[in-house]
Structures are given as structure tokens and as C-alpha cells.
Motif scaffolding. Structure first.
Motif, mmCIF file in Angstrom:
data_model
loop_
_atom_site.group_PDB
_atom_site.id
_atom_site.type_symbol
_atom_site.label_atom_id
_atom_site.label_comp_id
_atom_site.label_asym_id
_atom_site.label_seq_id
_atom_site.Cartn_x
_atom_site.Cartn_y
_atom_site.Cartn_z
ATOM 1 N N TYR A 47 0.736 -1.252 -0.051
ATOM 2 C CA TYR A 47 -0.014 -0.040 0.096
ATOM 3 C C TYR A 47 0.812 1.253 0.008
ATOM 4 C CZ TYR A 47 0.821 -0.261 5.039
ATOM 5 O OH TYR A 47 1.457 -0.507 6.358
ATOM 6 N N ASP A 48 2.184 1.083 0.201
ATOM 7 C CA ASP A 48 2.955 2.420 0.365
ATOM 8 C C ASP A 48 4.156 2.479 -0.601
ATOM 9 O OD1 ASP A 48 4.471 0.316 1.218
ATOM 10 O OD2 ASP A 48 5.446 1.126 2.946
ATOM 11 N N GLY A 49 3.908 1.903 -1.606
ATOM 12 C CA GLY A 49 4.781 2.148 -2.893
ATOM 13 C C GLY A 49 4.199 2.940 -4.019
ATOM 14 N N ASP A 50 4.466 2.694 -5.046
ATOM 15 C CA ASP A 50 3.921 3.451 -6.248
ATOM 16 C C ASP A 50 3.209 2.507 -7.453
ATOM 17 O OD1 ASP A 50 5.573 5.745 -5.657
ATOM 18 O OD2 ASP A 50 7.303 4.777 -6.116
ATOM 19 N N ASN A 51 2.601 3.352 -8.294
ATOM 20 C CA ASN A 51 1.940 2.860 -9.358
ATOM 21 C C ASN A 51 2.928 2.887 -10.352
ATOM 22 O OD1 ASN A 51 -0.747 2.882 -8.523
ATOM 23 N ND2 ASN A 51 -1.018 5.027 -8.931
ATOM 24 N N TYR A 52 3.104 1.445 -10.864
ATOM 25 C CA TYR A 52 4.088 1.024 -12.075
ATOM 26 C C TYR A 52 3.600 1.652 -13.329
ATOM 27 C CZ TYR A 52 5.895 -2.532 -8.480
ATOM 28 O OH TYR A 52 6.318 -3.233 -7.527
ATOM 29 N N ARG A 53 4.699 2.073 -14.133
ATOM 30 C CA ARG A 53 4.321 2.932 -15.158
ATOM 31 C C ARG A 53 4.363 2.389 -16.614
ATOM 32 N NH1 ARG A 53 9.153 6.917 -15.478
ATOM 33 N NH2 ARG A 53 10.185 5.015 -15.047
ATOM 34 N N PHE A 54 4.383 1.167 -16.716
ATOM 35 C CA PHE A 54 4.445 0.475 -18.078
ATOM 36 C C PHE A 54 3.682 -0.744 -18.168
ATOM 37 C CE2 PHE A 54 8.977 1.813 -16.774
ATOM 38 C CZ PHE A 54 8.986 3.006 -17.782
ATOM 39 N N PRO A 55 2.478 -0.494 -17.860
ATOM 40 C CA PRO A 55 1.659 -1.821 -17.995
ATOM 41 C C PRO A 55 1.180 -2.083 -19.375
ATOM 42 C CG PRO A 55 0.268 0.267 -17.268
ATOM 43 C CD PRO A 55 1.708 0.607 -17.057
#
Length: 332
Positions: A47-55
């Protein structure tokens, strides 16, 4: 700190009941859009990370692998974090539908979600997915003032007779004076005929200060739990709650993880299974790294082909919840 597994698989492992929702596929991808969530559940690490950018790039490239293996049906299980809040969720779902049409590979899309976002987003999601799996987290939804959004979305689903593949209820440490209302609400929801599978999870949460709550939760589970995933380990039967509570150690045993299953993060990183990804993410002191990256590694096809050809021996002493992946004894 990772839980120490008390239950060791020595010889045989069997999934007894995979549920009516199980659909045979050539390959299963747990597609993690990020490590970011709008809830902060006590048992969860995502819950405390990031949204990944390359789906979108991940989807494009992984379909090259699917085409080479001549797969007919694949399953994408969207996970997180909370996949429902990722800014590229809709575009990712649309991309999968485009690749399905382009390649002819039947693509089954399932979204695992806490259902705590706008109704408009939910309506758009339902147009593009095959299945939805909902997890109800009363304490965090209430704490984050998102409970109303969850209820409104669930009411829309039921009012429009939309199917729910799984409806899992976290029986966490609900304040004692709210228990009766909590139970009444859950019982009402479980009457919805559109639910295929539903399991209550009471073994993840901590009740050290409130043992009476834990006892009441188990009584409620025994009385109202709708469906139950069952397993046999060395001939003894266990439920999902049992395996979460005991921890499952399959170190040294053969497993289908890798040959029929992968965890694909939307930064391109590929992992054999969920616990491998967890150790990597948490930097638990074990030398874990992705097996490849479908965005940055030009050799990803070769590596995935090698992994696909053979079952692997588990390197970890904790399964981490991937109990639905077939495992085998040494005689296999």
C-alpha cells in the motif's frame, strides 16, 4: 518480518475444491499494477509504494510469449496494491481486449479490488472484464472514509445483477460494539445470488487484545461462510484459513509456478510466484531478483521459454498465499 511456516509439505499436495469459478487456461498471470493502495490493512505489505508506469508495454511484450507458445486461453488477474485506482487501469484493460482481438488468444480478465473508488470507474471496468473479486475490509474502509463508496458500488453491482466471482470478507478486529451491525451487513450481502465463491478470512488479523472478537468471528465463519477452498497436505485436510494461520513450507518440492504461472509487475519485472516477489519487494535478506524484465531485458523470451519447459523446485520456506498453484511430491 515474514511469518515462520509451521506446516511443512513432505510428500503430497492436492487442491480439493477449486470452486465453480475456476476456468482452465494455458497460462495464469498475476498482473500487479503497483504497490499503492488507498487502504492500509494491517496484514498487507502493498500500500505504500508506487503505481508502476509500463502496464501497456508489459501487455504488448508478454503477448509475444503467448503467441510463440501457441496459447489458446490466458488469464490476467489484476492485483496490487489496489488495481482499481491505477491511472492506467482502463487503458490496460482496453489494451488486453485489443491484443485478444489481434491474436485470437482468449483473454480472461479478473480484477481483484477493494471497491473503494467512483461508481463511474466501476461501470467502465465492468464493460471490459470477465470477473471481479471483491475484498471487504471494514476497518480500513471506515478509517479512510471510503465505506460509503464501497457500499454504493456493491449496491450498484447487486441492483444490476452483475456477477461477483469472489466476495471475500476480512474478519478483522472490528470494535466490539460494532460487531452485530457488521455481521448483519455481511449476512445480507451473502444472500446475493450473483456471488459465485465467497470465503471469510479470520486468520490473517491480530486479536491479542480482543480474544472474544476472534471467538465470535470463528463462530460467525462456521455459521455463515459460503464457500471454502480446501487442500490436502501429506493427506491432511486444510482450509485457506488454516494455511494462512500455519504457514505453508514447500521448500524443495516441485511446483507449477513458472511453467503455468507468473507474477508480472507493471514495471516489467517477472517473478515465479507471489512469495518470490514479496521477498524482493521487502528486501528480506534473501538474494532474490526478478527472473527477467519484459520491458528492459532483450532476452526475456528466451528466459520465459526456459522457465516454461520445466517445473521448478521451491526455494522458499513460506508459500505466501499462492496455495492454488499445484505442487507435487518428489515422485513426480
Amino acid at each position: 518480518m515474514m511469518q515462520i511456516a509451521k506446516l511443512k509439505m513432505n510428500h503430497t499436495y492436492e487442491i480439493i475444491d477449486t470452486g465453480d469459478s475456476n476456468v482452465p487456461t494455458d497460462y495464469h498471470v498475476t498482473f500487479r499494477l503497483g504497490d499503492k493502495c488507498n487502504l492500509e490493512c494491517e496484514y498487507c505489505r502493498w500500500y505504500d509504494g508506487d503505481n508502476y508506469r509500463f502496464p501497456l508495454e508489459c501487455i504488448e511484450n508478454i503477448f509475444e510469449f503467448f503467441k510463440e507458445k501457441n496459447f489458446k486461453t490466458v488469464l490476467f488477474y489484476f492485483h496490487g496494491g489496489e488495481a482499481g485506482i491505477h491511472p492506467l487501469l482502463i487503458k490496460s484493460l482496453e489494451k488486453l481486449r485489443e491484443k485478444e482481438k489481434e491474436t485470437g488468444i482468449r483473454t480472461i480478465i479478473e480484477l481483484q479490488t477493494n471497491l473503494s473508488y467512483t461508481l463511474r470507474r466501476l461501470e467502465n471496468v465492468y464493460k471490459l472484464i470477465d470477473n471481479i473479486s471483491i475484498s471487504y475490509h471494514y476497518i480500513e474502509l471506515t478509517k479512510k472514509t471510503l465505506h460509503t463508496a464501497f457500499v454504493n458500488n456493491l449496491n450498484w453491482i447487486m441492483d444490476n445483477n452483475k456477477p461477483i466471482n469472489r466476495f471475500d470478507v476480512m474478519l478483522d478486529d472490528v470494535p466490539f460494539d460494532e460487531l452485530d451491525a457488521f455481521y448483519a451487513r455481511v449476512k445480507g450481502w451473502l444472500e446475493y445470488l450473483g456471488i459465485v465463491d465467497s470465503e471469510m478470512i479470520h486468520s490473517f488479523c491480530h486479536y491479542e487484545k480482543n480474544p472474544v472478537t476472534k471467538r465470535k468471528h470463528i463462530e460467525f465463519y462456521n455459521a455463515y461462510n459460503k464457500t471454502e477452498q480446501l487442500y490436502k497436505v501429506d493427506g491432511k485436510q486444510y482450509s485457506t484459513n488454516d494455511l494462512f494461520a500455519e504457514g505453508l513450507n514447500c521448500k524443495g518440492q516441485l511446483c507449477d509456478a513458472g511453467s503455468k504461472f507468473m507474477v508480472l509487475n507493471a514495471d516489467g519485472n517477472v517473478f515465479t510466484c507471489g512469495i518470490e516477489m514479496t521477498f524482493y519487494r521487502m528486501e528480506c535478506g534473501q538474494p532474490v531478483k526478478p527472473i527477467t524484465n519484459v520491458v528492459t531485458d532483450h532476452n526475456y523470451m528466451k528466459i520465459l521459454n526456459i522457465r516454461y519447459k520445466t517445473k521448478i523446485r521451491c526455494k522458499y520456506d513460506y508459500c505466501g498465499g499462492d496455495f492454488y498453484i499445484p505442487k507435487y511430491g518428489d515422485e513426480q
